[in-house]
Every structure is written in C-alpha cells, then in structure tokens.
Design an enzyme around this catalytic site. Structure first.
Site, PDB file in Angstrom:
ATOM      1  N   SER A  88      -3.656   2.314  -3.743  1.00 45.80           N
ATOM      2  CA  SER A  88      -3.918   2.104  -2.314  1.00 45.80           C
ATOM      3  C   SER A  88      -5.190   1.284  -2.113  1.00 45.80           C
ATOM      4  O   SER A  88      -5.237   0.115  -2.485  1.00 45.80           O
ATOM      5  CB  SER A  88      -3.979   3.462  -1.598  1.00 45.80           C
ATOM      6  N   LEU A  89      -6.236   1.874  -1.571  1.00 49.92           N
ATOM      7  CA  LEU A  89      -7.529   1.190  -1.408  1.00 49.92           C
ATOM      8  C   LEU A  89      -7.979   0.532  -2.713  1.00 49.92           C
ATOM      9  O   LEU A  89      -8.566  -0.563  -2.716  1.00 49.92           O
ATOM     10  CB  LEU A  89      -8.572   2.213  -0.957  1.00 49.92           C
ATOM     11  N   ARG A 113     -10.219  -2.894   6.965  1.00 51.96           N
ATOM     12  CA  ARG A 113      -9.066  -2.022   6.709  1.00 51.96           C
ATOM     13  C   ARG A 113      -9.365  -0.594   7.169  1.00 51.96           C
ATOM     14  O   ARG A 113      -8.549   0.042   7.843  1.00 51.96           O
ATOM     15  CB  ARG A 113      -8.752  -2.045   5.209  1.00 51.96           C
TER      16      ARG A 113
END
Length: 297
Positions: A88-89, A113
């Site tokens: 993800s991140l 984000r």
C-alpha cells in the site's frame, strides 16, 4: 536475487527514525528537508510523540515513508535491489528506492495521499475488517453477495484477507464470514475503507498530483499492488499507482510472483517486521531479513 520490501500504514512506533537521525549525517539532512517540505516538524512527532499523535493520518503515512526511504539511503553500497515492492503506502517508498521517484516528489505525493484519504474518510463513515481462516474465493463470494459496498482489499497471505467498505456492509459480511467458518472476522480500528470504491474522491485528487509528477526509469522492477507483476515502464507505474487507492493490495500474489521470478532474500526496509512475517506465511522457504543502519557502508 535480492528483493527489498517496504511496509505500509500500521508499522509506526514512537521514537521511529531517531537512531537514523543520531547516527547518520545524511539521514539528519533528509529529515530536516522533510520538515521543510511538509511545513511542520514531523521529526518532533516521530522521535518524541505519543502513539496517539503518530496515528494522525497527515503524520502516519509520511512518517513511515521517511523511516523506510531514509533507512534505505543510509545503507549505501549495501543497498542493491534486484526488485522492490511495497505494501500500500510502502509502494511509494519502493518507487523512491528504485529511482522512479525523487525523495522530495515521493514525500509530497505521500503527504497529498494522506490528506486526500482523510478527506474521503470524512465524506462517508466506512471501515475495514480482518478475515482469518477462509479461502480467498469464499471471502470474495461473500463480499459479492453482501448488501452494500464491501470488497476484498488486502490479500496479505493465504488465509488472511482484509475487507473494506460501508460500516453496515462490513458488519453483515463479518457475520457471514463467521457462519462460513472463518476463524476470526474482526473490524479494525482504521479511519475508513481504504482500497475500496469509497476512496474514489481520494483517487481523483491523487491522480492529478501523480500526473503532474515526473517519474524516471527505475533501476529495477517494482511489483505493484494492483497487478502483482514486475513493472518498469514509467507510464504503467503511474497508472497502477493511481488505481491503487480503490483497488486491492495483492500482496500474496506479488510475493509469489517475486519468488517465481527469482527472489531468494526478502529484506524489509522500514519500521516493524510485519512484511517478513507475511512473506514466511506465503512461502516458508523464503529467506527474510530486516535492514538496519548498522549494515550501512
């Protein structure tokens, strides 16, 4: 082949990055740059803040990114990835590590984000839940049959999926998962339904920022969450990164593909050991390690 993997949200801890700051002039410089780029002293929260303060979205995501990327940069000549991936991140950390993004651009995108995701969470209450002990296909089928928005969001390892969506739909799905034989179906303490259609407002906002950012040809492939396959083309990387907010994290599939493509050692770069544990659950034979500042050149 050396695979370097980068953790996502949830890996933060109080005091993170302080050892890097105290032991590496390069790290110190990068942390100071980060404070200037973000417009607030994130180092204060990382080094001395409480666990609660670190949970604030605008802090959490940049903090994990900074810990991972700066640690990678302190490894010097020891950092020689043949392939990278991030959960993800962590995909943004991986893209800085393989040269596709600059440190500054990566940090700006991560900050945007985080803020965009927070805004999307505030638009409509939503959540996520961990489902343990069911086959992927069964989890997907239950999500499809459940009234409301609920989707498989994180394929973490065999028998461990995270679902994401509207609060009521998640509660209904959890009951159905338990009835189907799930060992556990537990709502998670998260701010919203990440990697689901409910992140569409954030995806649109982040898409504009990604499109306006220059990506370079990476020095090794990244196995992206959306495709779980090796990507080296800059345009494709951008497209997948934009899709990531509303698409599932295919971590199990990514690790399996990396092993198929020759990965023999998975080194986790950043806070925590979550990804090392997941890799072992995906393939017991896989070798794992944690990067540390002690190994720098």
């Amino acid at each position: 082949m050396n695979a370097y993997i980068f953790p996502g949200q949830g890996a933060q801890f109080s005091g993170m990055g302080l050892d890097l700051y105290e032991n590496s002039p390069e790290a110190q410089h990068l942390f100071e740059d980060a404070n200037a780029i973000l417009g607030f002293n994130i180092t204060d929260t990382m080094f001395e803040g409480t666990a609660e303060a670190l949970k604030e979205t605008k802090v959490t995501q940049p903090a994990i990114f900074l810990h991972s990327v700066i640690l990678a940069k302190t490894l010097g000549e020891n950092f020689k990835p043949d392939m990278v991936a991030g959960h993800s991140l962590g995909e943004f950390s991986a893209l800085v590590a393989n040269g596709a993004l600059t440190f500054e651009d990566g940090l700006r995108l991560v900050s945007k984000r985080a803020i965009a995701m927070q805004k999307a969470c505030e638009l409509q209450p939503s959540t996520m839940a961990a489902v343990l002990g069911l086959e992927d296909k069964l989890v997907e089928d239950i999500c499809t049959k459940t009234e409301g928005i609920v989707v498989a969001a994180n394929y973490n390892c065999p028998g461990q999926l995270v679902i994401s969506g509207e609060i009521e739909a998640i509660n209904r799905a959890c009951e159905a998962m338990k009835e189907a034989g799930a060992r556990r179906a537990l709502v998670l303490p998260v701010g919203g339904a990440f990697h689901s259609p409910m992140m569409e407002p954030a995806r649109e906002e982040l898409a504009a920022a990604i499109e306006n950012t220059t990506f370079s040809k990476p020095n090794c492939p990244i196995y992206q969450n959306v495709t779980a396959s090796a990507v080296i083309n800059e345009t494709e990387i951008k497209t997948n990164l934009i899709s990531q907010l509303t698409a599932p994290v295919r971590w199990t599939q990514s690790v399996q593909q990396m092993i198929t493509d020759g990965a023999t050692l998975f080194t986790e770069v950043g806070p925590g050991k979550v990804l090392q544990g997941l890799v072992k659950k995906i393939n017991r034979e896989a070798q794992t390690a944690a990067a540390s500042i002690e190994t720098k050149a």
